[in-house]
Design an enzyme around this catalytic site. Structure first.
Site, PDB file in Angstrom:
ATOM      1  N   LYS A 143      20.530  48.457  53.949  1.00  0.00           N
ATOM      2  CA  LYS A 143      19.979  48.845  52.632  1.00  0.00           C
ATOM      3  C   LYS A 143      18.511  48.391  52.535  1.00  0.00           C
ATOM      4  CE  LYS A 143      21.729  50.509  49.493  1.00  0.00           C
ATOM      5  NZ  LYS A 143      21.965  51.939  49.101  1.00  0.00           N
ATOM      6  N   PRO A 182      32.317  36.033  57.243  1.00  0.00           N
ATOM      7  CA  PRO A 182      31.175  35.492  58.020  1.00  0.00           C
ATOM      8  C   PRO A 182      29.851  35.772  57.298  1.00  0.00           C
ATOM      9  CG  PRO A 182      32.578  36.910  59.392  1.00  0.00           C
ATOM     10  CD  PRO A 182      33.057  37.067  57.976  1.00  0.00           C
ATOM     11  N   ASP A 194      27.935  65.145  49.126  1.00  0.00           N
ATOM     12  CA  ASP A 194      28.786  64.028  49.553  1.00  0.00           C
ATOM     13  C   ASP A 194      29.622  64.506  50.731  1.00  0.00           C
ATOM     14  OD1 ASP A 194      31.002  62.075  49.643  1.00  0.00           O
ATOM     15  OD2 ASP A 194      30.186  61.367  47.736  1.00  0.00           O
ATOM     16  N   THR A 221      20.526  47.537  46.209  1.00  0.00           N
ATOM     17  CA  THR A 221      21.361  46.382  45.886  1.00  0.00           C
ATOM     18  C   THR A 221      20.564  45.082  45.840  1.00  0.00           C
ATOM     19  OG1 THR A 221      23.152  45.033  46.803  1.00  0.00           O
ATOM     20  CG2 THR A 221      21.892  46.294  48.376  1.00  0.00           C
ATOM     21  N   ASP A 222      21.082  44.114  45.084  1.00  0.00           N
ATOM     22  CA  ASP A 222      20.444  42.781  45.057  1.00  0.00           C
ATOM     23  C   ASP A 222      20.692  42.035  46.374  1.00  0.00           C
ATOM     24  OD1 ASP A 222      23.148  42.247  44.732  1.00  0.00           O
ATOM     25  OD2 ASP A 222      22.926  40.998  42.942  1.00  0.00           O
ATOM     26  N   GLU A 223      21.629  42.531  47.204  1.00  0.00           N
ATOM     27  CA  GLU A 223      21.957  41.811  48.451  1.00  0.00           C
ATOM     28  C   GLU A 223      20.788  41.786  49.431  1.00  0.00           C
ATOM     29  OE1 GLU A 223      25.736  42.398  50.234  1.00  0.00           O
ATOM     30  OE2 GLU A 223      26.766  42.512  48.312  1.00  0.00           O
ATOM     31  N   TYR A 263      25.349  45.410  56.269  1.00  0.00           N
ATOM     32  CA  TYR A 263      25.205  46.287  55.094  1.00  0.00           C
ATOM     33  C   TYR A 263      23.860  46.039  54.407  1.00  0.00           C
ATOM     34  CZ  TYR A 263      25.466  47.534  50.158  1.00  0.00           C
ATOM     35  OH  TYR A 263      25.161  48.009  48.900  1.00  0.00           O
TER      36      TYR A 263
HETATM   37  P1  NAD Z   1      31.060  54.028  47.347  1.00  0.00           P
HETATM   38  O1  NAD Z   1      31.386  53.495  48.697  1.00  0.00           O
HETATM   39  O2  NAD Z   1      32.096  53.974  46.277  1.00  0.00           O
HETATM   40  O3  NAD Z   1      30.601  55.558  47.467  1.00  0.00           O
HETATM   41  C1  NAD Z   1      29.746  56.001  48.472  1.00  0.00           C
HETATM   42  C2  NAD Z   1      29.758  57.537  48.448  1.00  0.00           C
HETATM   43  O4  NAD Z   1      28.840  58.005  49.443  1.00  0.00           O
HETATM   44  C3  NAD Z   1      31.131  58.134  48.813  1.00  0.00           C
HETATM   45  O5  NAD Z   1      31.436  59.199  47.947  1.00  0.00           O
HETATM   46  C4  NAD Z   1      30.949  58.623  50.244  1.00  0.00           C
HETATM   47  O6  NAD Z   1      31.784  59.732  50.571  1.00  0.00           O
HETATM   48  C5  NAD Z   1      29.473  59.005  50.229  1.00  0.00           C
HETATM   49  N1  NAD Z   1      28.891  58.978  51.577  1.00  0.00           N
HETATM   50  C6  NAD Z   1      28.959  57.967  52.481  1.00  0.00           C
HETATM   51  N2  NAD Z   1      28.326  58.313  53.621  1.00  0.00           N
HETATM   52  C7  NAD Z   1      27.816  59.557  53.412  1.00  0.00           C
HETATM   53  C8  NAD Z   1      27.054  60.450  54.206  1.00  0.00           C
HETATM   54  N3  NAD Z   1      26.686  60.131  55.459  1.00  0.00           N
HETATM   55  N4  NAD Z   1      26.703  61.653  53.684  1.00  0.00           N
HETATM   56  C9  NAD Z   1      27.084  62.001  52.437  1.00  0.00           C
HETATM   57  N5  NAD Z   1      27.818  61.198  51.640  1.00  0.00           N
HETATM   58  C10 NAD Z   1      28.182  59.982  52.125  1.00  0.00           C
HETATM   59  O7  NAD Z   1      29.739  53.275  46.910  1.00  0.00           O
HETATM   60  P2  NAD Z   1      29.298  52.740  45.462  1.00  0.00           P
HETATM   61  O8  NAD Z   1      29.904  51.418  45.227  1.00  0.00           O
HETATM   62  O9  NAD Z   1      29.488  53.832  44.482  1.00  0.00           O
HETATM   63  O10 NAD Z   1      27.730  52.511  45.728  1.00  0.00           O
HETATM   64  C11 NAD Z   1      26.800  53.581  45.547  1.00  0.00           C
HETATM   65  C12 NAD Z   1      25.411  53.079  45.868  1.00  0.00           C
HETATM   66  O11 NAD Z   1      25.085  51.993  45.010  1.00  0.00           O
HETATM   67  C13 NAD Z   1      25.230  52.571  47.294  1.00  0.00           C
HETATM   68  O12 NAD Z   1      23.977  52.977  47.753  1.00  0.00           O
HETATM   69  C14 NAD Z   1      25.278  51.050  47.153  1.00  0.00           C
HETATM   70  O13 NAD Z   1      24.524  50.432  48.151  1.00  0.00           O
HETATM   71  C15 NAD Z   1      24.669  50.875  45.776  1.00  0.00           C
HETATM   72  N6  NAD Z   1      25.108  49.685  45.037  1.00  0.00           N
HETATM   73  C16 NAD Z   1      26.437  49.446  44.850  1.00  0.00           C
HETATM   74  C17 NAD Z   1      26.830  48.351  44.077  1.00  0.00           C
HETATM   75  C18 NAD Z   1      28.281  48.038  43.831  1.00  0.00           C
HETATM   76  O14 NAD Z   1      28.581  46.975  43.288  1.00  0.00           O
HETATM   77  N7  NAD Z   1      29.216  48.905  44.172  1.00  0.00           N
HETATM   78  C19 NAD Z   1      25.846  47.506  43.520  1.00  0.00           C
HETATM   79  C20 NAD Z   1      24.491  47.796  43.742  1.00  0.00           C
HETATM   80  C21 NAD Z   1      24.135  48.893  44.495  1.00  0.00           C
HETATM   81  O1  DAU Z   2      25.666  42.756  44.889  1.00  0.00           O
HETATM   82  C1  DAU Z   2      25.792  44.137  44.994  1.00  0.00           C
HETATM   83  C2  DAU Z   2      26.836  44.479  46.048  1.00  0.00           C
HETATM   84  O2  DAU Z   2      28.103  44.165  45.474  1.00  0.00           O
HETATM   85  C3  DAU Z   2      26.788  45.945  46.491  1.00  0.00           C
HETATM   86  O3  DAU Z   2      25.574  46.196  47.109  1.00  0.00           O
HETATM   87  C4  DAU Z   2      27.948  46.262  47.449  1.00  0.00           C
HETATM   88  O4  DAU Z   2      27.966  47.641  47.744  1.00  0.00           O
HETATM   89  C5  DAU Z   2      29.251  45.893  46.753  1.00  0.00           C
HETATM   90  O5  DAU Z   2      30.333  46.086  47.658  1.00  0.00           O
HETATM   91  C6  DAU Z   2      29.219  44.428  46.292  1.00  0.00           C
HETATM   92  O6  DAU Z   2      29.211  43.542  47.450  1.00  0.00           O
HETATM   93  P1  DAU Z   2      30.100  42.212  47.486  1.00  0.00           P
HETATM   94  O7  DAU Z   2      30.323  41.824  48.886  1.00  0.00           O
HETATM   95  O8  DAU Z   2      29.541  41.184  46.563  1.00  0.00           O
HETATM   96  O9  DAU Z   2      31.457  42.802  46.785  1.00  0.00           O
HETATM   97  P2  DAU Z   2      32.997  42.528  47.120  1.00  0.00           P
HETATM   98  O10 DAU Z   2      33.778  43.152  46.000  1.00  0.00           O
HETATM   99  O11 DAU Z   2      33.353  42.909  48.501  1.00  0.00           O
HETATM  100  O12 DAU Z   2      33.115  40.954  47.005  1.00  0.00           O
HETATM  101  C7  DAU Z   2      32.768  40.255  45.819  1.00  0.00           C
HETATM  102  C8  DAU Z   2      32.959  38.779  46.081  1.00  0.00           C
HETATM  103  O13 DAU Z   2      34.369  38.530  46.227  1.00  0.00           O
HETATM  104  C9  DAU Z   2      32.332  38.298  47.365  1.00  0.00           C
HETATM  105  O14 DAU Z   2      31.861  36.977  47.162  1.00  0.00           O
HETATM  106  C10 DAU Z   2      33.478  38.294  48.376  1.00  0.00           C
HETATM  107  C11 DAU Z   2      34.677  37.969  47.510  1.00  0.00           C
HETATM  108  N1  DAU Z   2      35.965  38.572  47.932  1.00  0.00           N
HETATM  109  C12 DAU Z   2      35.999  39.920  48.194  1.00  0.00           C
HETATM  110  C13 DAU Z   2      37.174  40.526  48.555  1.00  0.00           C
HETATM  111  C14 DAU Z   2      37.221  42.014  48.872  1.00  0.00           C
HETATM  112  C15 DAU Z   2      37.107  37.799  47.988  1.00  0.00           C
HETATM  113  O15 DAU Z   2      37.076  36.586  47.732  1.00  0.00           O
HETATM  114  N2  DAU Z   2      38.283  38.416  48.336  1.00  0.00           N
HETATM  115  C16 DAU Z   2      38.369  39.744  48.641  1.00  0.00           C
HETATM  116  O16 DAU Z   2      39.475  40.235  48.997  1.00  0.00           O
END
Ligand code: NAD
Ligand code: DAU
Length: 359
Positions: free
Chosen positions: A170, A299, A45, A141-143, A166
């Site tokens: 992915k 957006p 990391d 991700t499902d996105e 993003y």
């Molecule tokens: P996060 O942003 O909390 O953590 C990302 C980690 O990756 C951090 O520790 C960061 O330091 C490290 N990192 C970033 N760039 C790097 C690089 N160039 N080299 C080495 N390390 C690096 O992310 P998260 O929410 O834990 O998500 C983890 C994975 O799961 C991602 O691939 C994301 O796309 C996927 N994902 C997240 C969610 C969600 O809801 N958070 C859902 C589905 C999939």
């Molecule tokens: O679906 C999986 C994804 O979920 C992951 O791949 C991403 O890494 C993770 O960040 C997440 O993406 P979202 O954009 O869905 O998550 P976020 O928490 O940013 O936003 C969730 C929903 O809430 C989205 O519809 C935007 C809305 N939102 C978000 C923020 C930060 C708000 O209404 N207000 C806010 O301040």
């Protein structure tokens, strides 16, 4: 095929990328405590703003023979080559990514570098391991599937239609992983998961942001009309699903992971307000729903995500254990009991600590 008939794959030296982030740190915690895994975990990391080694400080202290941390950027191919050879890596679980949609709209550059080039580098060094290499698991991700209308679900064969920088980055990484399997026979599995929540999530994402703002009496920003829908999964359930796929999934396959918990954003914000009012009433006695502020929409904001995870359920016998209500209460309680973690993030203490420790 029945899961009982599937042979389990085993690893000795698992490289986890992004292990100091939200899901990666929960995964390492899950795995180190899992009696079915006795190998080493090498956490690579580079500690961006979202990477926090404090998330695993206890693991680093208690499991120093099995847990190794390497502060390395996955865009640095030479350093990756050294690590793969030094630790004799036989499997990868790839979490590292720039993960926040809003940041990808403001500054997409790092998303292209880390999510695409970083994944490409990891695939190259994994391929170079030859027959010794057992598995590359790609966490996605499902996105990538884009946005749904009022009905329907994302399935593994849903066409990719990513809408943000993003999700486009992915999607590109998913395609690379799949291509390395088809072209070079690299053993891979891919998972596409819905929105996670739980302990250690950086407070820029909806749920932790709303919890912390509500506790501080700050406005609770809801984008647009608040009726966008996400499908929520408690992070431990995600970790269990990933491990199930890694150990029993079929090579070259994609598995969708979801929480069976579709929810409009506004409803989540209201639930957080109500739970906090119940367990920690505001000092001024006012209901926290008064803090809700509808703000300008994101957006290209995807309207609805919903996951069909029947493949994972049927083939690998996985279902989420946590309901949204129980998971949300656990999460709120975690943030209430980790004031130091929050303080360190907010005042940048941990960034200072990283500089001292790792230069
Ligand atoms: P996060 O942003 O909390 O953590 C990302 C980690 O990756 C951090 O520790 C960061 O330091 C490290 N990192 C970033 N760039 C790097 C690089 N160039 N080299 C080495 N390390 C690096 O992310 P998260 O929410 O834990 O998500 C983890 C994975 O799961 C991602 O691939 C994301 O796309 C996927 N994902 C997240 C969610 C969600 O809801 N958070 C859902 C589905 C999939
Ligand atoms: O679906 C999986 C994804 O979920 C992951 O791949 C991403 O890494 C993770 O960040 C997440 O993406 P979202 O954009 O869905 O998550 P976020 O928490 O940013 O936003 C969730 C929903 O809430 C989205 O519809 C935007 C809305 N939102 C978000 C923020 C930060 C708000 O209404 N207000 C806010 O301040």
């Amino acid at each position: 095929m029945n899961i009982k008939n599937k042979s389990k794959i085993e690893f000795k030296n698992l490289l986890v990328t992004g292990g100091c982030g939200f899901i990666g740190s929960n995964f390492i915690r899950y795995l180190i405590n899992n009696k079915n895994y006795s190998g080493k975990i090498i956490n690579v990391d580079c500690l961006t703003y979202a990477g926090n080694p404090e998330n695993l400080a206890d693991i680093a202290a208690d499991y120093s023979s099995r847990y190794i941390f390497q502060k390395v950027n996955i865009c640095d191919l030479k350093k990756l080559e050294k690590i793969f050879s030094k630790y004799d890596i036989d499997a990868v679980c790839h979490f590292a990514a720039e993960s926040h949609v809003d940041r990808s709209i403001k500054a997409p550059g790092n998303f292209i570098q880390t999510n695409i080039i970083g994944t490409f580098n990891l695939l190259e060094v994994s391929k170079a391991r030859g027959d010794e290499f057992r598995l590359f698991h790609h966490v996605s991700t499902d996105e990538v599937y884009g946005s749904l209308g009022a009905k329907g679900f994302f399935r593994e064969n849903t066409p990719y239609r990513p809408n943000s920088p993003y999700s486009a980055s992915k999607a590109a990484s998913d395609h690379l992983v799949r291509a390395y399997c088809k072209t070079f026979s690299l053993p891979v599995t891919i998972s596409n998961c819905s929105n996670n929540y739980g302990p250690y999530q950086f407070p820029e994402k909806l749920i932790p942001l709303i919890i912390l703002n509500a506790l501080e009496g700050k406005p609770l920003p809801v984008y647009g009309d608040g009726k966008n829908v996400r499908d929520w999964l408690y992070v431990e359930d995600h970790c269990e699903a990933i491990w199930r796929i890694m150990t029993t999934g079929d090579k070259g396959e994609t598995y969708n992971i979801g929480g069976n918990a579709e929810m409009e954003n506004i409803l989540i914000v209201q639930m957080i307000c109500d739970i906090l009012d119940e367990i920690k009433p505001a000092g001024n006695g006012r209901p926290r729903r008064n803090l809700i502020a509808f703000v300008k929409d994101r957006p290209g904001h995807d309207r609805r995500y919903a996951i069909d995870f029947s493949k994972l359920k049927k083939e690998l016998n996985w279902s989420p254990k946590e309901s949204f209500d129980s998971g949300l209460r656990k999460t709120i309680n975690w943030y209430l009991h980790h004031k130091k973690w929050i303080k360190n993030i907010k005042n940048g203490t941990y960034l200072k600590w990283i500089k001292e420790q790792y230069g």
